[in-house]
Scaffold this active site. Structure first.
Site, PDB file in Angstrom:
ATOM      1  CG  HIS A  25       5.320  58.843-100.605  1.00 27.04           C
ATOM      2  ND1 HIS A  25       4.823  57.756 -99.927  1.00 27.04           N
ATOM      3  CD2 HIS A  25       4.693  59.932-100.080  1.00 27.04           C
ATOM      4  CE1 HIS A  25       3.936  58.160 -99.032  1.00 27.04           C
ATOM      5  NE2 HIS A  25       3.850  59.464 -99.104  1.00 27.04           N
ATOM      6  CD  GLU A  35       4.993  64.134-101.011  1.00 25.40           C
ATOM      7  OE1 GLU A  35       5.000  63.084-101.671  1.00 25.40           O
ATOM      8  OE2 GLU A  35       3.987  64.553-100.412  1.00 25.40           O
TER       9      GLU A  35
END
Length: 419
Positions: free
Chosen positions: A22, A19
Site C-alpha cells: 500500500h 502494508e
C-alpha cells in the site's frame, strides 16, 4: 518463549510486506502516506523519512496500517483553545505544529489555537500573547500529535480521494499482491532449504530415520518396485499399495516390499507402524534437486496453497462455522507448533499464512482491500465517485462486521484452546 518470538516474527513479516505494498503504490500514485505502522497501540519507535512519512513500531503485534492523507477518517482535529507551539521558517511560514508538549523547539512560538485550515487555505489562527494572529502554513509542514507522533499535514492535492481511480485501485490491490509475492518467494526458499522438491512421478524414496523400512536396510534414493503383489511406478502407486496391503493388518504383522538398491534387487519384510489411525512404512518422496526443479517446485507449492485456501473459503461459505476460522490466538498456537518442528515448518507456515492473508483481504467486504477495490471499480464504471457520506457509511458497516467477527473468532479460539 520460542513460540511467542516465532509468532511475532511471522505476523510482523506478513503485515510489514502487506502494508509496504500500500505504501509504495500510494506514493507512486501521488498520495501522501502520513504513517507506516507495524503493530497497534502506543508507539515504541518512530522515524520520519525525508519524504515526510512517519515509520512507527507499536507495542501490540496484532496488525499494522498505512495512514494515507484523506483516507477514511484520517483527519487532523485541533480543538479550540488547544495550546500549540509553532516553528516558523525564514519566510514566516509555519513548518511544524506541536500539540504534544513533547519534542519542544526552544525557538517555537506558543499559541492557543482558535481556528485552522490545514487542507485548503493552509493557515492557522490563535492567541499569541493575547493577540489574535494568523500564520500561513507550509505545504509540507508537520504536526506533532498528542501522543508524540510527528506526521505531515494533508493538503487536498495529496489526499487519497484526489488520486486517479486507477492509482487508488492499484494502491488497494498492492497489499494482497505483496502477500502473494511473499508467499511464492517463501515457498521457493523452503524448497531450497529442504534440498529440493518432492518427485511424485518416481518410485525413488527418502527413508525416515528409525522408520519401519529403515530397519531392514533400505536407504535414501532406493527404488520400491512392489508392495505385496502391486507394482509401483510413482508415489501415488506406493501410498495406494501400502493402504491396501495394511487394510486388514494386525499389530506386528509384516508386508513384503521389493526394493532396488543400485544394481541389487531384494525383497524385504517390513513391519509397518501405526500413525494417526493408518499404517506407514517410513518413506517420503525422493527430491528433484535441479535449480529449475526447485524454482518451479516452489511456485507450484504456492499455487497449490492458494487453491487450498480457496477451497477452504468455499467450504466456509457453504457451511459457516467459527471453528473453521482462526484469530491471533490460533495463529500463536500454530506458530508455537511450527517453531518446535523446525525451520522448514516455520517457512511453510509463513508462506501459507501470507497467501491466506492476501486472499482473505480480497473478499469484497467494505473494511477490507477487496471492498475498496469494488468501490474503485464502481467509480470507474460510473465515471464518478460515490458520495463521501455513502462511502463512509459503507466502510463503517464493514468495520462493524469485521470487529464483531474478530471478537467472536478470538473468543472461540480462547475457549477452544484453554477450556
Amino acid at each position: 518463549m520460542l513460540g511467542v518470538i516465532t509468532f511475532i516474527i511471522i505476523f510482523g513479516i506478513i503485515v510489514a510486506v502487506h502494508e509496504y505494498g500500500h505504501l509504495y503504490f500510494a506514493k507512486k500514485s501521488g498520495i501522501l502516506v502520513r504513517e507506516y505502522a507495524i503493530g497497534m497501540g502506543p508507539k515504541i519507535f518512530s522515524h520520519i523519512a525525508k519524504d515526510g512519512t512517519a515509520y512507527t513500531i507499536r507495542i501490540l503485534p496484532l496488525g499494522g496500517y498505512v495512514r494515507m492523507a484523506g483516507w477514511g477518517d484520517d483527519e487532523t482535529e485541533i480543538k479550540v483553545g488547544t495550546p500549540a507551539s509553532l516553528t516558523l521558517n525564514a519566510d514566516g511560514q509555519v513548518t511544524r505544529i506541536n500539540l504534544s508538549g513533547k519534542q519542544l523547539d526552544n525557538t517555537s512560538l506558543p499559541m492557543n489555537v482558535t481556528s485552522y485550515d490545514l487542507e485548503d487555505k493552509l493557515e492557522i489562527t490563535g492567541l499569541v500573547l493575547d493577540d489574535t494572529k494568523t500564520y500561513s502554513v507550509h505545504h509540507d509542514a508537520t504536526i506533532v500529535e498528542e501522543d508524540g507522533t510527528e506526521i505531515r499535514i494533508a493538503p487536498l492535492d495529496v489526499q487519497y480521494q484526489n488520486a486517479t481511480v486507477w492509482g487508488r485501485l492499484i494502491t488497494n490491490f498492492a497489499g494482497p499482491m505483496n502477500n502473494f509475492i511473499l508467499g511464492a518467494i517463501v515457498f521457493v526458499i523452503l524448497v531450497f532449504a529442504q534440498g529440493g522438491v518432492s518427485d511424485l512421478s518416481s518410485n525413488h524414496v527418502r527413508v525416515a530415520s528409525n522408520g519401519a523400512i529403515a530397519k531392514v536396510g533400505v536407504k535414501d534414493n532406493d527404488q520400491i518396485l512392489k508392495v505385496g503383489s502391486q507394482k509401483i511406478a510413482n508415489w501415488d502407486d506406493l501410498t495406494a499399495a501400502v493402504d491396501k496391503s495394511t487394510a486388514n493388518l494386525k499389530s506386528g504383522d509384516s508386508i513384503s516390499v521389493l526394493v532396488k538398491s543400485g544394481s541389487t534387487t531384494k525383497t524385504v519384510s517390513v513391519v509397518p507402524k501405526k500413525s494417526n489411525g493408518s499404517y506407514v512404512i517410513g518413506v517420503m518422496p525422493a527430491l528433484k534437486t535441479g535449480l529449475s526443479d526447485k524454482l518451479v517446485g516452489g511456485l507450484q507449492m504456492a499455487w497449490m496453497s492458494a487453491f487450498a485456501v480457496l477451497n477452504a473459503l468455499k467450504g466456509l461459505i457453504a457451511n459457516f462455522s467459527l471453528d473453521k476460522l482462526g484469530g491471533p490466538v490460533a495463529m500463536y498456537q500454530v506458530s508455537s507448533q511450527a517453531a518446535q518442528a523446525g525451520l522448514t515448518s516455520v517457512l511453510y507456515l509463513l508462506g501459507m499464512l501470507s497467501i491466506n492473508l492476501g486472499i482473505m483481504n480480497l473478499i469484497p467486504i467494505p473494511a477490507l482491500d477487496g471492498g475498496k477495490i469494488v468501490m474503485n471499480i464502481l467509480e470507474a464504471i460510473r465515471r464518478k465517485p460515490l458520495k463521501q457520506e455513502t462511502e463512509t457509511y459503507i466502510t463503517l458497516a464493514g468495520v462493524a462486521v469485521m470487529l464483531v467477527l474478530m471478537i467472536a473468532v478470538t473468543w472461540n479460539d480462547i475457549m477452544r484452546v484453554f477450556f
